[in-house]
Design a protein around this motif. Sequence first.
Motif, PDB file in Angstrom:
ATOM      1  N   ASP A 350       0.585  -1.037   0.052  1.00 13.09           N
ATOM      2  CA  ASP A 350      -0.328  -0.172   0.305  1.00 13.09           C
ATOM      3  C   ASP A 350       1.082   1.208  -0.016  1.00 13.09           C
ATOM      4  O   ASP A 350       0.741   2.586  -0.949  1.00 13.09           O
ATOM      5  N   PHE A 353       2.589   1.939  -2.871  1.00 14.78           N
ATOM      6  CA  PHE A 353       1.564   1.850  -4.186  1.00 14.78           C
ATOM      7  C   PHE A 353       1.472   3.575  -4.140  1.00 14.78           C
ATOM      8  O   PHE A 353       0.850   4.685  -5.334  1.00 14.78           O
ATOM      9  N   GLN A 354       1.066   4.480  -2.788  1.00 16.55           N
ATOM     10  CA  GLN A 354       1.098   5.654  -3.057  1.00 16.55           C
ATOM     11  C   GLN A 354       2.178   6.506  -2.867  1.00 16.55           C
ATOM     12  O   GLN A 354       1.823   7.299  -3.852  1.00 16.55           O
ATOM     13  N   LEU A 355       3.201   5.557  -2.695  1.00 16.22           N
ATOM     14  CA  LEU A 355       4.861   6.712  -2.493  1.00 16.22           C
ATOM     15  C   LEU A 355       5.193   6.650  -4.649  1.00 16.22           C
ATOM     16  O   LEU A 355       5.165   7.934  -5.007  1.00 16.22           O
ATOM     17  N   GLU A 356       4.071   6.333  -5.343  1.00 19.00           N
ATOM     18  CA  GLU A 356       4.595   5.445  -6.444  1.00 19.00           C
ATOM     19  C   GLU A 356       3.256   5.936  -8.092  1.00 19.00           C
ATOM     20  O   GLU A 356       3.071   6.814  -8.932  1.00 19.00           O
ATOM     21  N   ASN A 357       1.962   6.836  -6.699  1.00 13.98           N
ATOM     22  CA  ASN A 357       1.140   7.648  -7.215  1.00 13.98           C
ATOM     23  C   ASN A 357       0.643   6.144  -8.380  1.00 13.98           C
ATOM     24  O   ASN A 357       0.285   6.583  -9.793  1.00 13.98           O
ATOM     25  N   PHE A 358       0.931   4.462  -8.098  1.00  9.00           N
ATOM     26  CA  PHE A 358       0.591   4.168  -8.887  1.00  9.00           C
ATOM     27  C   PHE A 358      -1.198   3.586  -8.868  1.00  9.00           C
ATOM     28  O   PHE A 358      -1.627   2.543  -7.386  1.00  9.00           O
ATOM     29  N   ALA A 359      -2.123   3.383  -9.618  1.00 14.03           N
ATOM     30  CA  ALA A 359      -3.004   2.399  -9.349  1.00 14.03           C
ATOM     31  C   ALA A 359      -3.640   1.537  -9.673  1.00 14.03           C
ATOM     32  O   ALA A 359      -3.718   1.535 -11.962  1.00 14.03           O
TER      33      ALA A 359
END
Length: 360
Positions: A350, A353-359
């Motif tokens: 989680d 994904f947040q650090l990389e702006n990965f959705a």
Amino acid sequence: PSFGFLFDIDGVLVRGKTPIPAAKRAFQKLVNSQGQFLVPVVFVTNAGNCLRQKKADQLSHLLGVPISQDQVMMSHSPLRMFKRYHEKCVLVSGQGPLLDIAQDLGFCQPITIETLREKYPLLDVVDHDRRPSVLVSEYFCFKILSVVLFGEPVRWETSLQLIIDVLLTSGYPGNPYHHENYPHIPVLACNMDLMWVTEAQSPRFGHGTFMVCLENIYKKITGKDLKYEALMGKPSKLTYQYAEYLVRAQAAERQWKQPIQTLYAVGGSAALSQDEEIDNSWETELASAAAAHCRSVLVCTGVYNPHTEAPSDARESITETVFHGHRDFRFDPGLVEPDHIVPDVDAAVDLVFQLENFAP
């Protein structure tokens, strides 16, 4: 994706053979509906007692997602690059299918401790019940040109005795010791973990503990330091460079065009700086792997204890109680400090994904 994951296994995904509950949740987020990974993932383990395929099968079963052997990096995987040793007669130490592992890595003439013991029955005498009942003349003669330490063996006294015999006789273990033969024949070691976590309440001895014994016996007998031609397995620079190479290979296979900029080592620290005398000629083999940023994300389900602080002065005697790393890795509190600390592997995914702006 412009990033990839390096997942530690013991204490991060499993404890012994028991999956950590957060691991299955985490991996459902990392694959699509067809079971394909959404980002490059490499499993980095310091285990060395089985083939990659077996470890991949175990992980597939435990995590509920299909994992290939190309996603698994054992502590011994970088030995594939040490081609100059592949044709030579090498003594291999550890447990599991050692000959299969050695041959899979490219070694053509591996010899196990057990085979050496059978050829030289007079050498292994600590266990009185295993001493030869009839004294045999040792006519068997061959030269061992290097020693490969895959992982912790079972009968430590036998392995310690025979490895010392090989080092102090320049590869002719039936001969008398010659202390002037220094430096000794090359030693390549995989997995320097002092301890590891299993179902027991406290960490258990790892291969690093066996290496501490070997190094101290060698120094006590000769007065000189045991030298390593190469050290691999976390946290060596070689291991992270090889893991990065595997991550890039995955991205290329999936035809992802975006260059991999950042690697997130979940459960592992960043690579530690190594003794300058260690041979680094392998680096040319991985020249194509441009060094990405490597961020460490420590989880609180393994050996790592968030309540243990690194000392501000590395020269203090307390250092040894905090830094459990190998003799040839310099203690640096900055490298021991993780970039991020999270409760478990699900929280780690989680966070990344947040650090990389990965959705997904």
